[in-house]
Write an enzyme that holds these catalytic residues in place. Structure first.
Site, mmCIF file in Angstrom:
data_model
loop_
_atom_site.group_PDB
_atom_site.id
_atom_site.type_symbol
_atom_site.label_atom_id
_atom_site.label_comp_id
_atom_site.label_asym_id
_atom_site.label_seq_id
_atom_site.Cartn_x
_atom_site.Cartn_y
_atom_site.Cartn_z
ATOM 1 N N GLY A 1 -59.407 -52.157 15.219
ATOM 2 C CA GLY A 1 -59.168 -50.907 15.623
ATOM 3 C C GLY A 1 -60.568 -49.954 15.423
ATOM 4 N N ARG B 1 -74.574 -46.331 13.479
ATOM 5 C CA ARG B 1 -73.164 -46.384 13.526
ATOM 6 C C ARG B 1 -72.396 -47.469 11.879
ATOM 7 N NH1 ARG B 1 -67.912 -48.592 14.350
ATOM 8 N NH2 ARG B 1 -66.849 -47.426 14.174
ATOM 9 N N VAL B 2 -71.343 -46.753 10.884
ATOM 10 C CA VAL B 2 -71.138 -47.991 10.565
ATOM 11 C C VAL B 2 -69.799 -47.704 10.874
ATOM 12 C CG1 VAL B 2 -70.461 -48.657 8.726
ATOM 13 C CG2 VAL B 2 -72.737 -48.448 9.129
ATOM 14 N N GLY B 3 -68.744 -48.368 10.719
ATOM 15 C CA GLY B 3 -66.880 -48.583 10.576
ATOM 16 C C GLY B 3 -66.456 -48.507 8.999
ATOM 17 N N ASP B 4 -65.655 -48.994 9.854
ATOM 18 C CA ASP B 4 -64.629 -49.249 8.254
ATOM 19 C C ASP B 4 -64.733 -50.946 8.242
ATOM 20 O OD1 ASP B 4 -63.161 -49.954 10.764
ATOM 21 O OD2 ASP B 4 -61.582 -50.571 9.125
ATOM 22 N N GLY C 1 -62.355 -47.702 13.587
ATOM 23 C CA GLY C 1 -62.729 -47.681 12.462
ATOM 24 C C GLY C 1 -62.888 -46.264 11.499
#
Length: 343
Positions: free
Chosen positions: A255, A231-234, A257
């Protein structure tokens, strides 16, 4: 018919008036135009104070904003007591610590690494991607291979404290985000023993304006704790977790992402400042767009934006109370401000 004598008289009068105007304007101080507050550095959360202090060493010596933000975020990346960034960060649900980071300079150059393992300072790998490759992003095994080729050392990032928390989480394997966990994790004065299933969004974003008036930014994180592997967020996404426009300003986020990515949050904040919004108002508008799109979701998550314009004016806004940010300039080096919020 052209009258040469009248033309000469008119030209002479215009020249005289121009000279008078210049003379009178020379004594006028443009008080309506506020001077630029530079150098200055801002960053997310209370632990941004220590990060800003490292960045300030560069800025106060007339160093570049790019060097300042890199060296600034090195501090939380290497701090094992900070379980939200870098070494000692809480792992994914498979027990692997994966890091995301991006960096952007005044010329629009940028670099990022996604789901990088075993490297303490992902922000420096991101800078190498920016400076040594034709790419913007490298991910996973490819990012690690590149880092090792660039001379970075492979290290185990899972500390005993984070491993213990992960094993506690495994007993239920339940994901329940807690808002503003960054500050709860880092509150050394009154540490809270939270159950292992309650950790979530984790980031430090930093923006600096140097003495030459140039902006740069950095964003680095260990991501959501106990996330799905990969998983990769913002945070490492240019335009989502970070964006810099040297004509206008810069913005970063923290927060959950996924909601920032869906709204291209940091780019949105900068574009709103381009339209004349103050940094705080631009952050607020970006938050309101998230709330308007998903009002029920927004009640249970935290997203905050932090921004600074070309004048060195700054502001922040978040969905929930509790978001803080740190400011460092010539007047004060350890200022912590509570960001305004919708709820």
């Amino acid at each position: 018919m052209f009258n040469r004598r009248k033309f000469i008289k008119a030209s002479a009068l215009s020249t005289a008036l121009l000279a008078i105007d210049k003379k009178s304007m020379a004594n006028v101080v443009p008080s309506a135009v506020a001077p630029t507050n530079k150098p200055i550095v801002i960053s997310t959360w209370d632990f941004g104070v220590a990060a800003n202090a490292a960045a300030w060493k560069v800025l106060s010596a007339n160093g570049k904003a790019l060097d300042a933000v890199e060296q600034g975020v090195w501090v939380p990346e290497a701090d094992e007591s900070n379980q939200s960034v870098g070494y000692g960060g809480l792992p994914d649900r498979d027990g692997k610590v994966t890091l995301d980071a991006c960096i952007m300079d005044e010329a629009g150059n940028c670099g990022a690494v996604l789901a990088l393992e075993y490297i303490v300072h992902p922000i420096s790998v991101a800078r190498k991607v920016m400076e040594k490759t034709p790419h913007v992003m490298l991910a996973g095994d490819g990012a690690l291979q590149f880092a090792l080729e660039q001379g970075f050392k492979k290290e185990n990032l899972l500390t005993p404290a984070s491993e213990k928390a992960w094993k506690e989480w495994l007993k239920q394997a339940k994901y329940e985000p807690v808002m503003n966990i960054e500050n709860k994790l880092y509150d050394k004065a009154s540490p809270q023993k939270l159950p292992g299933n309650q950790y979530n969004h984790d980031t430090i974003g930093m923006i600096a304006l140097d003495a030459k008036g140039n902006l740069s930014g950095a964003c680095t994180t260990s991501g959501m704790a106990y996330k799905l592997h990969g998983r990769v967020g913002d945070s490492p996404i240019i335009g989502a977790g970070l964006y810099i426009d040297n004509e206008i300003g810069g913005a970063t986020s923290t927060g959950v992402g996924e909601e920032v990515v869906r709204n291209v949050g940091s780019f949105l904040v900068v574009e709103l400042m381009r339209q004349g919004y103050s940094p705080e108002d631009a952050c607020k508008e970006a938050v309101m767009r998230i709330i308007k799109k998903k009002p029920e979701t927004a009640k249970n998550i935290q997203v905050g934006f932090l921004a600074m314009n070309k004048k060195g004016e700054y502001g922040a806004y978040a969905i929930q109370k509790g978001f803080t940010y740190a400011v460092c300039d010539a007047k004060k080096q350890d200022l912590v401000i509570k960001g305004k919020s919708y709820y």
